[in-house]
Design a protein around this motif. Structure first.
Motif, PDB file in Angstrom:
ATOM      1  N   HIS A  48       0.833  -1.208   0.000  1.00  0.00           N
ATOM      2  CA  HIS A  48       0.000   0.000   0.000  1.00  0.00           C
ATOM      3  C   HIS A  48       0.868   1.259   0.000  1.00  0.00           C
ATOM      4  N   PRO A  49       0.360   2.378  -0.490  1.00  0.00           N
ATOM      5  CA  PRO A  49       1.106   3.641  -0.401  1.00  0.00           C
ATOM      6  C   PRO A  49       1.349   4.013   1.062  1.00  0.00           C
ATOM      7  N   ARG A  50       2.583   4.415   1.379  1.00  0.00           N
ATOM      8  CA  ARG A  50       2.922   4.755   2.761  1.00  0.00           C
ATOM      9  C   ARG A  50       2.000   5.853   3.279  1.00  0.00           C
ATOM     10  N   GLY A  51       1.528   5.684   4.504  1.00  0.00           N
ATOM     11  CA  GLY A  51       0.690   6.686   5.146  1.00  0.00           C
ATOM     12  C   GLY A  51      -0.776   6.624   4.775  1.00  0.00           C
ATOM     13  N   LEU A  52      -1.151   5.715   3.884  1.00  0.00           N
ATOM     14  CA  LEU A  52      -2.541   5.660   3.413  1.00  0.00           C
ATOM     15  C   LEU A  52      -3.521   5.383   4.546  1.00  0.00           C
ATOM     16  N   PHE A  53      -3.208   4.417   5.398  1.00  0.00           N
ATOM     17  CA  PHE A  53      -4.201   3.929   6.354  1.00  0.00           C
ATOM     18  C   PHE A  53      -4.465   4.886   7.517  1.00  0.00           C
ATOM     19  N   LYS A  54      -3.627   5.882   7.694  1.00  0.00           N
ATOM     20  CA  LYS A  54      -3.878   6.859   8.762  1.00  0.00           C
ATOM     21  C   LYS A  54      -5.118   7.704   8.456  1.00  0.00           C
ATOM     22  N   ASN A  55      -5.597   7.621   7.223  1.00  0.00           N
ATOM     23  CA  ASN A  55      -6.768   8.389   6.806  1.00  0.00           C
ATOM     24  C   ASN A  55      -8.085   7.644   7.052  1.00  0.00           C
ATOM     25  N   TYR A  56      -8.013   6.465   7.686  1.00  0.00           N
ATOM     26  CA  TYR A  56      -9.203   5.649   7.922  1.00  0.00           C
ATOM     27  C   TYR A  56      -9.468   5.560   9.424  1.00  0.00           C
ATOM     28  N   PRO A  57     -10.355   6.399   9.938  1.00  0.00           N
ATOM     29  CA  PRO A  57     -10.523   6.519  11.391  1.00  0.00           C
ATOM     30  C   PRO A  57     -11.101   5.292  12.080  1.00  0.00           C
ATOM     31  N   ASN A  58     -11.790   4.426  11.329  1.00  0.00           N
ATOM     32  CA  ASN A  58     -12.426   3.266  11.953  1.00  0.00           C
ATOM     33  C   ASN A  58     -11.773   1.939  11.570  1.00  0.00           C
ATOM     34  N   LEU A  59     -10.576   2.021  10.978  1.00  0.00           N
ATOM     35  CA  LEU A  59      -9.886   0.808  10.540  1.00  0.00           C
ATOM     36  C   LEU A  59      -9.459  -0.031  11.742  1.00  0.00           C
ATOM     37  N   LYS A  60      -9.813  -1.320  11.710  1.00  0.00           N
ATOM     38  CA  LYS A  60      -9.493  -2.227  12.811  1.00  0.00           C
ATOM     39  C   LYS A  60      -8.453  -3.276  12.428  1.00  0.00           C
TER      40      LYS A  60
END
Length: 309
Positions: A48-60
């Motif tokens: 995945h592109p670095r830093g992508l998942f910090k934009n998903y507030p409900n990611l578990k």
């Protein structure tokens, strides 16, 4: 609640179909199509592109599409508290065992040598070795390492294994820790790297390690390109200490056209195909973990973040 598939450079269609067939009604997004980031609780990814998942507030949960998770853990901006899983699959395991066995046999029977001879129209016989007379060392005794060691043992090789912590493997002479690394290497006429990529194992295949191998040893890397110090490998081959190498993984993939590995007569290259994930084979365990997340139950194949695997 939605699943996000993130796999730049890969065709996600088979993953989408397999998930839809396995879990009817699952809402699936494919990055970078438009979607509501607040809906996403589960991500399935590879590189995945670095830093992508910090934009998903409900990611578990972040689930790797393969057995490796370094492509996830190398991201310093992962959301706090997110759980990470990896794939453990019999098909992947069997394929890795078959591939390593083929590379070991290729080396001891000199088949790569004959490919070169045919191109140059040379009739040059190679003095081969038999499995019973060959010592193979496997670095990394996780699921894949164990399977490879077992495959080699069943084909009559003398098998040695090394791991970070003590492990007992049937039909394998095991070593562990830094204190026993040199003794393990001294018994490795062929060295197979199947280590996870961590801060401790990055660049572990270097000149100091190669120097502890018997003269004429052969190196097989099917783990990660970052394990290998490339210049050290070529230098140790060129000075005669190593007989050669079989490499399936590289620091940069695809391997650049100008890379010296392409032209090296004693380095055998394959394009990261030792063991390839098949969506239809691994999606059931991914869908199961999705359901476990929904029910707040323990996940299968969860990565221990302190260990990195």
């Amino acid at each position: 609640m939605s699943v996000l598939i993130v796999c730049p450079g890969k065709d996600p269609e088979n993953w989408v179909k397999a998930l839809e067939n396995q879990h009817r009604g699952m809402n699936i997004y494919v990055y970078p199509e438009d979607h509501d980031k607040e809906e996403v609780e589960f991500a399935l990814t590879w590189n995945h592109p670095r830093g992508l998942f910090k934009n998903y507030p409900n990611l578990k949960v972040i689930a790797s599409m393969g057995a490796g998770v370094d492509h996830i853990l190398s991201d310093d901006a992962l959301p706090e508290g997110v759980k990470i899983t990896k794939v453990v699959d019999d098909t992947l395991t069997e394929d890795m065992g078959d591939f390593v066995l083929s590379q070991v046999m290729n080396h001891i029977r000199g088949l790569h040598h004959y490919v070169k001879c045919q191109k140059e129209k040379e009739w040059d016989k190679f003095q081969y070795k038999r499995p019973q007379d060959t010592k193979v060392g496997v670095m990394g005794l996780g699921v894949l390492g164990n399977a490879v060691a077992d495959k080699l043992h069943k084909n009559f090789f003398k098998v040695y294994g090394w791991s970070r912590t003590e492990k007992s493997c049937e039909n394998v002479t095991s070593f562990y820790g830094k204190e026993q690394l040199e003794e393990f290497l001294q018994n490795s006429e062929i060295l197979v790297c199947l280590l996870p990529l961590t801060e401790d194992t990055e660049n572990i295949l270097n000149a100091d390690l190669f120097d502890m191998l018997p003269e004429g040893a052969y190196v097989i890397n099917v783990a990660r390109g970052e394990h290998l110090v490339e210049h050290d490998l070529m230098e140790m081959i060129d000075n005669g200490h190593l007989a050669g190498a079989s490499l399936d993984v590289f620091r940069e993939e695809p391997l650049p056209e100008e890379h010296p590995f392409w032209e090296h007569s004693k380095i055998n290259i394959t394009p990261h195909i030792a063991s390839v994930t098949k969506p239809e084979s691994v999606v059931p365990q991914i869908a199961d973990n999705y359901d476990r997340m929904m029910e707040d139950e323990p996940l299968k194949n969860r990565v221990e973040l302190d260990k990195g695997y």
